[in-house]
Scaffold this motif. Structure first.
Motif: not given
Length: 714
Positions: A215-227
């Protein structure tokens, strides 16, 4: 001390000595727990043998073997395994008597019944998990062990001795179980509930903190969160055996087993909610994602926004996205989850209510708020289990429902059953044709290996090969003791005999406790299981080399036949099992659209949790994401159906779900858009929440269109 007080060159030498002493102390401290377990293993075997010798049982080595098998590095695992081994032994003894009573003079039907029973136990061992699976396997090969004493050189049945042999064999095994339990319970105070609580706390704190980071970065790190979600999913799946160990140490936890099962399901639900939020934020523009995420982030409790502290047990190494949300806030790492589970549960429940009541004007913001609420609902269920584990007296935990058996896929169990029938039947046929005197022993070890290793799927053959290598090492050890150490040492007392076998058992136990890699565990487990049957001590030791090597050949041959069966009828490959799980999940989802399977979110979550837990470790990240997407879509369909029925729009929903059932994703999305337009014309929180569900379904269908259309991605 000044520099002048120390002779030249002595200071570096003093520091070197201090460093060496410190290193030696650390090495000794690290080696102590494995060595202590080795001593426990040796003491358990010796106690079991002493009682069996005192009672003058026919084959006392089965008591020592049972004690070695039951003895585990963790107290909970040992007690749980001992309990299930006791159940499996009693069931196997009863079945052996029944087979003899049904076929007293017909060896073909008796041996056929033995093979069928082995197949049934292989089937059950595959469906069950952990120590319950072991109990089913034991019930199968106990019948083979008892049959080895009932059958003559050509496999004839001695019906008159069946009951007595079954009682003797069951007594020997039970003596081993009780002996190991006494030694372990008297020397090890356990810690499985606390270890499980630590794992729950570590995983939960990471999920909440990293979700806050999303939420803090508003989805900019989508690939990282997948891992990150992939790794956390692996860790949640790995909780299952630890839960079983905790049950072994606490009768109270066994009574409240549904609470812990629901706690694990809550972690899966939280991961699904996090996935839905990350997918939605990645579909928005940067400015819109920032505005929508801020509204939800401000409703998240401060206590759940910080990343795990570096020193907390189980925290992941390295900074994750959750660190972006933790700057300037007080820590809520695993230590706080362990110390205040009830307080955090109240905080999560209150925050969930705030998110559900959060005023929203668009389906986009409503989706983020509701999925964050779903995550907190999962965390509430997990904290419920955590409160039970830390024995918090301030808030008794209610017990709801029963712990249910979940069957993700029936096919692996059927394959394992067929393999067990063929392998056991082949050895039986060879025994009858050749009249081999040690054929009964070969049948026993064929059954042991083919039943014990069947649930390990694609790892079974490699584990069997390592088991065989460990057995061959034991042949050398047992031969050395039987024909060199015992006769030459004048070991005429039990104490001297115990000291001699301790030279082997203590190091083997220490190496087993220290083992971390799968091949090490398989190797030293094999050595603990086969040491006593190879040595075969009796009240009056007989040093017969022909008998020893004949029995050794039978054991090795039985293991070899089991290994061959894993080549003739190989287990399903991880890739094929994964494709089947995805296909079965899609089939269930399409049945859900017609209302023919669980119509509650809890029922669907339970079904999907079983599939996620059965997913092979080799599954690709995309495939794990597809299962989480199916979990989200099914949950939203159940919720959407409830709201739409009240709004008299059931026919519009049915047409959209019918398109989804046929795999026409484009048509389903179009029909869902039409339903969304109809709901937009109707004011009210219910209509907005239904539109939120439609948006979540549409985004999941779009992200994994290939899966939902064809069933399985390539």
């Amino acid at each position: 001390m000044t520099e002048g007080d120390v002779p030249a060159g002595s200071a570096p030498q003093q520091w070197r000595v201090i460093f060496d002493l410190r290193r030696a102390t650390e090495a000794l401290r690290a080696a102590s727990p494995p060595l202590i377990f080795g001593v426990r293993l040796w003491a358990s075997v010796c106690l079991a043998l002493y009682i069996a010798f005192w009672l003058e049982l026919n084959n006392p080595y089965w008591a020592g073997t049972s004690a070695a098998i039951v003895c585990q590095p963790h107290l909970g695992a040992s007690l749980r395994k001992g309990w299930y081994r006791l159940i499996g032994t009693l069931v196997g003894a009863v079945v052996s008597v029944l087979l003899t009573a049904c076929f007293p003079q017909d060896r073909a039907l008796f041996l056929g019944g033995l093979a069928l029973w082995g197949a049934a136990c292989a089937f059950a061992a595959t469906l069950l998990r952990n120590f319950a699976s072991y109990s089913a396997a034991l019930a199968g090969y106990t019948v083979a062990i008892v049959a080895g004493d009932l059958l003559g050189a050509t496999g004839g049945v001695n019906g008159d001795a069946a009951f007595l042999v079954a009682v003797n064999r069951a007594s020997e095994i039970c003596i081993g179980i009780v002996s190991a339990g006494i030694v372990l319970a008297g020397t090890d105070f356990g810690g499985a509930p606390r270890r499980l609580a630590t794992l729950f706390a570590a995983i939960s704190s990471e999920i909440t903190s990293r979700f806050a980071g999303t939420l803090a970065v508003a989805g900019a790190n989508f690939d990282d969160t997948q891992e990150e979600r992939r790794e956390l999913t692996r860790r949640v799946i790995a909780l299952d055996p630890v839960v079983d160990e905790a049950f072994g140490e606490s009768a109270q936890l066994r009574y409240y087993s549904p609470v812990l099962q629901t706690a694990v399901d809550g972690l899966f639900a939280a991961l699904a909610g996090w996935r839905a939020v990350a997918v939605h934020l990645s579909s928005l523009s940067a400015d819109q994602a920032r505005r929508e995420a801020d509204a939800v982030l401000h409703s998240m409790p401060e206590e759940l926004r910080s990343a795990p502290e570096d020193g907390d047990p189980g925290s992941a190494s390295g900074a994750g996205p959750g660190a972006l949300a933790s700057q300037g806030r007080s820590g809520a790492g695993p230590a706080r989850w362990l110390a205040h589970p009830v307080g955090l549960r109240r905080i999560c429940a209150a925050a969930r209510r705030r998110l559900i009541a959060l005023p929203t004007e668009t389906p986009s913001r409503r989706l983020l708020a509701d999925q964050a609420a779903n995550l907190l609902a999962g965390m509430t269920r997990t904290l419920n289990g955590l409160a039970l584990l830390v024995a918090d007296p301030a808030h008794p935990v209610p017990r709801r429902g029963r712990r249910r058996l979940r069957v993700p896929d029936w096919l692996p169990a059927l394959v394992n059953a067929a393999r067990a029938f063929v392998a056991i039947g082949a050895v039986e046929l060879f025994w009858i044709v050749t009249t081999w005197p040690s054929g009964g022993t070969a049948i026993s070890f064929t059954a042991i290996i083919v039943l014990l290793l069947a649930p390990r799927a694609d790892q079974a053959y490699l584990a069997g090969v390592i088991f065989l290598l460990g057995t061959l090492l034991n042949v050398v050890l047992a031969a050395t003791i039987a024909f060199a150490a015992l006769p030459g040492s004048g070991a005429e007392t039990f104490a001297a005999f115990s000291l001699i076998i301790g030279v082997c058992l203590v190091p083997i136990g220490a190496l087993l406790a220290h083992a971390r890699r799968p091949w090490e565990i398989a190797m030293f487990t094999a050595m603990t299981i086969t040491f006593m049957p190879l040595l075969a001590p009796t009240n009056q030791m007989v040093y017969d080399t022909v008998q020893f090597y004949n029995g050794t050949v039978a054991i090795v041959a039985g293991i070899g036949v089991a290994l061959l069966s894993f080549r003739v009828l190989p287990p399903l490959s991880p890739a094929y099992r994964t494709r089947r799980l995805l296909a079965l999940t899609l089939h269930d989802l399409r049945r859900l659209t017609t209302g023919r399977i669980p119509r509650t979110p809890e029922g669907w979550r339970g079904r999907m949790s079983g599939r996620l837990s059965a997913l092979p470790d080799q599954a690709e990240p995309l495939q794990r994401s597809q299962l989480l997407a199916a979990l989200s879509v099914g949950t939203e369909i159940v919720r959407l159906r409830r709201v739409v029925r009240r709004a008299d729009l059931g026919s519009e929903l049915d047409t959209a779900l019918e398109a989804l059932r046929r795999g026409d994703i484009a048509l389903a999305a179009s029909r869902l858009d039409g339903l969304d337009d109809a709901l937009a014309a109707r004011p009210g929180a219910g209509a907005l929440r239904a539109r939120c569900s439609i948006l979540a379904i549409s985004e999941a269908l779009t992200q994994h269109a290939g899966y939902f259309e064809a069933g399985v991605s390539g």
